[in-house]
Design a protein around this motif. Structure first.
Motif, PDB file in Angstrom:
ATOM      1  N   UNK A  82      11.795 -30.489  11.243  1.00 34.78           N
ATOM      2  CA  UNK A  82      11.018 -30.161  12.435  1.00 34.78           C
ATOM      3  C   UNK A  82      10.649 -28.680  12.354  1.00 34.78           C
ATOM      4  N   UNK A  83       9.386 -28.400  12.613  1.00 33.29           N
ATOM      5  CA  UNK A  83       8.928 -27.008  12.612  1.00 33.29           C
ATOM      6  C   UNK A  83       7.856 -26.855  13.674  1.00 33.29           C
ATOM      7  N   UNK A  84       7.868 -25.724  14.349  1.00 38.70           N
ATOM      8  CA  UNK A  84       6.818 -25.437  15.319  1.00 38.70           C
ATOM      9  C   UNK A  84       6.654 -23.933  15.423  1.00 38.70           C
ATOM     10  N   UNK A  85       5.479 -23.556  15.849  1.00 41.98           N
ATOM     11  CA  UNK A  85       5.237 -22.135  16.023  1.00 41.98           C
ATOM     12  C   UNK A  85       3.786 -21.833  16.252  1.00 41.98           C
ATOM     13  N   UNK A  86       3.513 -20.541  16.329  1.00 43.82           N
ATOM     14  CA  UNK A  86       2.140 -20.109  16.481  1.00 43.82           C
ATOM     15  C   UNK A  86       1.950 -18.776  15.774  1.00 43.82           C
ATOM     16  N   UNK A  87       0.724 -18.576  15.328  1.00 44.54           N
ATOM     17  CA  UNK A  87       0.335 -17.353  14.632  1.00 44.54           C
ATOM     18  C   UNK A  87      -0.926 -16.840  15.305  1.00 44.54           C
ATOM     19  N   UNK A  88      -0.908 -15.580  15.689  1.00 42.54           N
ATOM     20  CA  UNK A  88      -2.067 -14.953  16.301  1.00 42.54           C
ATOM     21  C   UNK A  88      -2.918 -14.327  15.209  1.00 42.54           C
ATOM     22  N   UNK A  89      -4.199 -14.667  15.200  1.00 44.84           N
ATOM     23  CA  UNK A  89      -5.127 -14.098  14.224  1.00 44.84           C
ATOM     24  C   UNK A  89      -5.895 -12.919  14.809  1.00 44.84           C
ATOM     25  N   UNK A  90      -5.550 -12.546  16.050  1.00 42.92           N
ATOM     26  CA  UNK A  90      -6.183 -11.396  16.700  1.00 42.92           C
ATOM     27  C   UNK A  90      -5.656 -10.118  16.043  1.00 42.92           C
ATOM     28  N   UNK A  91      -6.095  -8.981  16.539  1.00 47.90           N
ATOM     29  CA  UNK A  91      -5.781  -7.683  15.941  1.00 47.90           C
ATOM     30  C   UNK A  91      -4.285  -7.475  15.686  1.00 47.90           C
ATOM     31  N   UNK A  92      -3.428  -7.937  16.592  1.00 54.40           N
ATOM     32  CA  UNK A  92      -1.992  -7.699  16.460  1.00 54.40           C
ATOM     33  C   UNK A  92      -1.344  -8.567  15.380  1.00 54.40           C
ATOM     34  N   UNK A  93      -1.924  -9.712  15.062  1.00 59.28           N
ATOM     35  CA  UNK A  93      -1.465 -10.619  14.001  1.00 59.28           C
ATOM     36  C   UNK A  93       0.040 -10.870  14.059  1.00 59.28           C
ATOM     37  N   UNK A  94       0.484 -11.546  15.107  1.00 57.74           N
ATOM     38  CA  UNK A  94       1.898 -11.850  15.313  1.00 57.74           C
ATOM     39  C   UNK A  94       2.163 -13.318  15.023  1.00 57.74           C
ATOM     40  N   UNK A  95       3.428 -13.603  14.693  1.00 58.47           N
ATOM     41  CA  UNK A  95       3.838 -14.984  14.427  1.00 58.47           C
ATOM     42  C   UNK A  95       5.162 -15.264  15.126  1.00 58.47           C
ATOM     43  N   UNK A  96       5.338 -16.508  15.507  1.00 54.41           N
ATOM     44  CA  UNK A  96       6.613 -16.975  16.036  1.00 54.41           C
ATOM     45  C   UNK A  96       6.778 -18.399  15.530  1.00 54.41           C
ATOM     46  N   UNK A  97       7.782 -18.608  14.668  1.00 53.27           N
ATOM     47  CA  UNK A  97       8.003 -19.894  14.034  1.00 53.27           C
ATOM     48  C   UNK A  97       9.471 -20.287  14.142  1.00 53.27           C
ATOM     49  N   UNK A  98       9.736 -21.582  14.319  1.00 54.09           N
ATOM     50  CA  UNK A  98      11.099 -22.111  14.332  1.00 54.09           C
ATOM     51  C   UNK A  98      11.117 -23.360  13.471  1.00 54.09           C
ATOM     52  N   UNK A  99      12.249 -23.576  12.776  1.00 48.76           N
ATOM     53  CA  UNK A  99      12.346 -24.779  11.964  1.00 48.76           C
ATOM     54  C   UNK A  99      13.781 -25.279  11.911  1.00 48.76           C
ATOM     55  N   UNK A 100      13.921 -26.564  11.569  1.00 48.50           N
ATOM     56  CA  UNK A 100      15.233 -27.180  11.377  1.00 48.50           C
ATOM     57  C   UNK A 100      15.092 -28.285  10.346  1.00 48.50           C
ATOM     58  N   UNK A 101      15.945 -28.255   9.339  1.00 47.51           N
ATOM     59  CA  UNK A 101      15.992 -29.279   8.305  1.00 47.51           C
ATOM     60  C   UNK A 101      17.396 -29.857   8.283  1.00 47.51           C
TER      61      UNK A 101
END
Length: 173
Positions: free
Chosen positions: A22-41
């Motif tokens: 299971x994995x979910x998250x988001x990545x901002x492609x705007x100027x700040x270019x931030x990511x937040x991702x979580x996963x579990x295997x």
């Protein structure tokens, strides 16, 4: 899915026999270019997966983690838990590891690793083996430190500590 705010959001779930990712998250492609991702295997039986590469072994493995921050300076936190791991003639009854890295993508990346194993059979029998390691990277100098502590069946303990400092022209240990 690309949202109006230039953010990509994603959720993934994959099931296989004795396995779940299971994995979910988001990545901002705007100027700040931030990511937040979580996963579990979760792998409830490693035997069939090792068999795919012609190896024998078994046990269960759970890996979870998260990453967040700017894409050029990520922070990661990961946790690994395992039980009844076997590979060839080697065996570990149970254990866990944690890995934390900061400033990933930067010259001054740094972090820590901790590993604990119990009921180890790998050439010698150990009740426990613990390893901690740290990495500090200050370009052009890298400092790595590691500590290993073991306890055998007779409760005899061994402890080793090592620190290495590597600069552009020399390495010190």
């Amino acid at each position: 899915v690309l949202e109006a705010d230039r953010r990509v959001r994603s959720n993934v779930t994959i099931f296989a026999s004795g396995a779940e990712l299971r994995a979910d998250g988001d990545v901002s492609l705007a100027a700040e270019r931030r990511a937040q991702l979580k996963y579990r295997l979760q792998l409830t039986d490693l035997a069939p997966w090792l068999g795919l590469i012609g190896q024998r072994g078994g046990g269960s493995l759970n890996i979870s983690g998260q990453t967040d921050g700017r894409l050029d300076r990520l922070r990661t936190q990961d946790r690994i838990r395992f039980t009844a791991l076997s590979y060839g003639t080697n065996y570990v009854g149970c254990g866990d590891a944690s890995i934390e890295m900061r400033e990933v993508g930067q010259p001054h990346m740094h972090g820590n690793v901790a590993l604990a194993m119990h009921q180890v059979q790998a050439g010698v029998r150990l009740k426990a083996a613990n390893l901690t390691a740290s990495l500090e990277q200050f370009r052009p100098i890298t400092v790595a430190a590691m500590s290993v502590r073991t306890e055998d069946e007779r409760t005899l303990t061994n402890h080793i500590e090592v620190a290495v400092r590597k600069g552009p022209a020399r390495t010190e240990a």
